[in-house]
Design a protein around this motif. Sequence first.
Motif, mmCIF file in Angstrom:
data_model
loop_
_atom_site.group_PDB
_atom_site.id
_atom_site.type_symbol
_atom_site.label_atom_id
_atom_site.label_comp_id
_atom_site.label_asym_id
_atom_site.label_seq_id
_atom_site.Cartn_x
_atom_site.Cartn_y
_atom_site.Cartn_z
ATOM 1 N N THR A 1 -10.158 -7.459 -5.958
ATOM 2 C CA THR A 1 -9.185 -6.672 -5.211
ATOM 3 C C THR A 1 -7.786 -6.887 -5.774
ATOM 4 O OG1 THR A 1 -10.501 -6.862 -3.192
ATOM 5 C CG2 THR A 1 -8.175 -6.277 -2.926
ATOM 6 N N THR B 1 -3.797 5.877 -4.485
ATOM 7 C CA THR B 1 -4.643 6.059 -3.304
ATOM 8 C C THR B 1 -5.108 4.700 -2.796
ATOM 9 O OG1 THR B 1 -6.676 6.292 -4.591
ATOM 10 C CG2 THR B 1 -5.428 8.308 -4.137
ATOM 11 N N LEU B 2 -5.729 4.724 -1.606
ATOM 12 C CA LEU B 2 -6.141 3.484 -0.952
ATOM 13 C C LEU B 2 -7.622 3.502 -0.605
ATOM 14 C CD1 LEU B 2 -3.208 3.009 1.605
ATOM 15 C CD2 LEU B 2 -3.375 2.119 -0.741
ATOM 16 N N VAL B 3 -8.248 2.339 -0.641
ATOM 17 C CA VAL B 3 -9.547 2.115 -0.018
ATOM 18 C C VAL B 3 -9.285 1.948 1.474
ATOM 19 C CG1 VAL B 3 -11.486 0.516 0.191
ATOM 20 C CG2 VAL B 3 -10.520 1.016 -2.065
ATOM 21 N N GLN B 4 -9.972 2.733 2.299
ATOM 22 C CA GLN B 4 -9.651 2.725 3.732
ATOM 23 C C GLN B 4 -10.331 1.610 4.509
ATOM 24 O OE1 GLN B 4 -9.187 6.498 5.841
ATOM 25 N NE2 GLN B 4 -9.520 7.549 3.899
ATOM 26 N N GLU C 1 -6.886 1.631 -4.191
ATOM 27 C CA GLU C 1 -8.047 2.230 -4.842
ATOM 28 C C GLU C 1 -7.631 2.677 -6.246
ATOM 29 O OE1 GLU C 1 -11.483 5.342 -3.584
ATOM 30 O OE2 GLU C 1 -9.423 6.118 -3.467
ATOM 31 N N ARG C 2 -6.875 3.772 -6.345
ATOM 32 C CA ARG C 2 -6.336 4.206 -7.631
ATOM 33 C C ARG C 2 -4.895 3.740 -7.727
ATOM 34 N NH1 ARG C 2 -6.299 9.435 -7.066
ATOM 35 N NH2 ARG C 2 -4.042 9.676 -6.877
ATOM 36 N N GLN D 1 -7.469 -2.724 4.173
ATOM 37 C CA GLN D 1 -7.299 -1.665 3.198
ATOM 38 C C GLN D 1 -6.682 -2.261 1.933
ATOM 39 O OE1 GLN D 1 -5.196 1.638 5.120
ATOM 40 N NE2 GLN D 1 -7.154 2.333 5.919
ATOM 41 N N CYS D 2 -6.816 -1.527 0.823
ATOM 42 C CA CYS D 2 -6.293 -2.033 -0.442
ATOM 43 C C CYS D 2 -6.103 -0.871 -1.402
ATOM 44 C CB CYS D 2 -7.230 -3.090 -1.038
ATOM 45 S SG CYS D 2 -8.835 -2.433 -1.549
ATOM 46 N N LEU E 1 -12.148 -2.392 3.776
ATOM 47 C CA LEU E 1 -12.566 -3.463 2.875
ATOM 48 C C LEU E 1 -12.992 -4.635 3.732
ATOM 49 C CD1 LEU E 1 -12.485 -4.633 -0.126
ATOM 50 C CD2 LEU E 1 -10.205 -5.466 0.480
ATOM 51 N N GLN F 1 0.827 -1.203 0.000
ATOM 52 C CA GLN F 1 0.000 0.000 0.000
ATOM 53 C C GLN F 1 0.867 1.260 0.000
ATOM 54 O OE1 GLN F 1 -2.353 -0.722 3.496
ATOM 55 N NE2 GLN F 1 -3.278 -2.564 2.634
#
Length: 250
Positions: free
Chosen positions: A193, A127-130, A177-178, A174-175, A132, A118
């Motif tokens: 994912t 960016t990250l998914v905060q 995002e962009r 988290q993972c 999941l 990450q």
Amino acid sequence: MSEPLIGVSTYLEPVARWGVWELPAALLPAAYPRMVQRSGGLAALLPPDAPRRAAAAVARLDGLVIAGGADVEPERYGAERDFRTGPPARERDAWELALIRAALESGTPVLGICRGMQLLNVALGGTLVQHLDGHAGPLGATGVLGTHPVIPVPDTLYASIVPEETDVPTYHHQCVERLAPGLVASAHAPDGTIEAVELPGAQWVLGVQWHPEMGDDPRLTQALVTASTTPPVRACTPFADLTPPRTAGA
């Protein structure tokens, strides 16, 4: 062939207990250095330090592992904090971002694990998914790893190391995002994912979302160790601004 020296970043905790002692500590699960040692490398732990010293540290290494741990501070990628995001580890963020920058500038091979993947994405402008659901172990359990399949993307570095679908040990919420400019996705979970990212080109740069140190498949670390025995190749990749955005009144 001499054993390559592989640096592994560590936690910095305000309190840890061992024996009669209860003190601040730089620490890391033993699975990380053992993973490096089993693959033929020498492990050197890299506790958080002044970011200006990262280049000097990386210059002494043959390879670098950015270990798992706390959530990356959302301000690092220009996002507002989700209430489910954990407390910041600002010293680790600053140090490990500087280590990644130094490794990419020097051509040092890099393996990012979970948080490390990450942070690699953030360092290069992603960016990250905060939060999941479904990737942090068995439902209702904490501190227990789960497993799920990972599917490699053909014609990637990861697929050249692990060409088949495999079950991997996982614990994250988290993972990506962009995806950062320059990085490519090289493995996915069945739900889509992104589970691995890499930097195409001559330099060996790979991040994985799972925890290979907790599994029994040595191929990723063996590939890192092998890459760390060859002369470094610089990636020539532009960096994101690693300075957190200023907030009102700052």
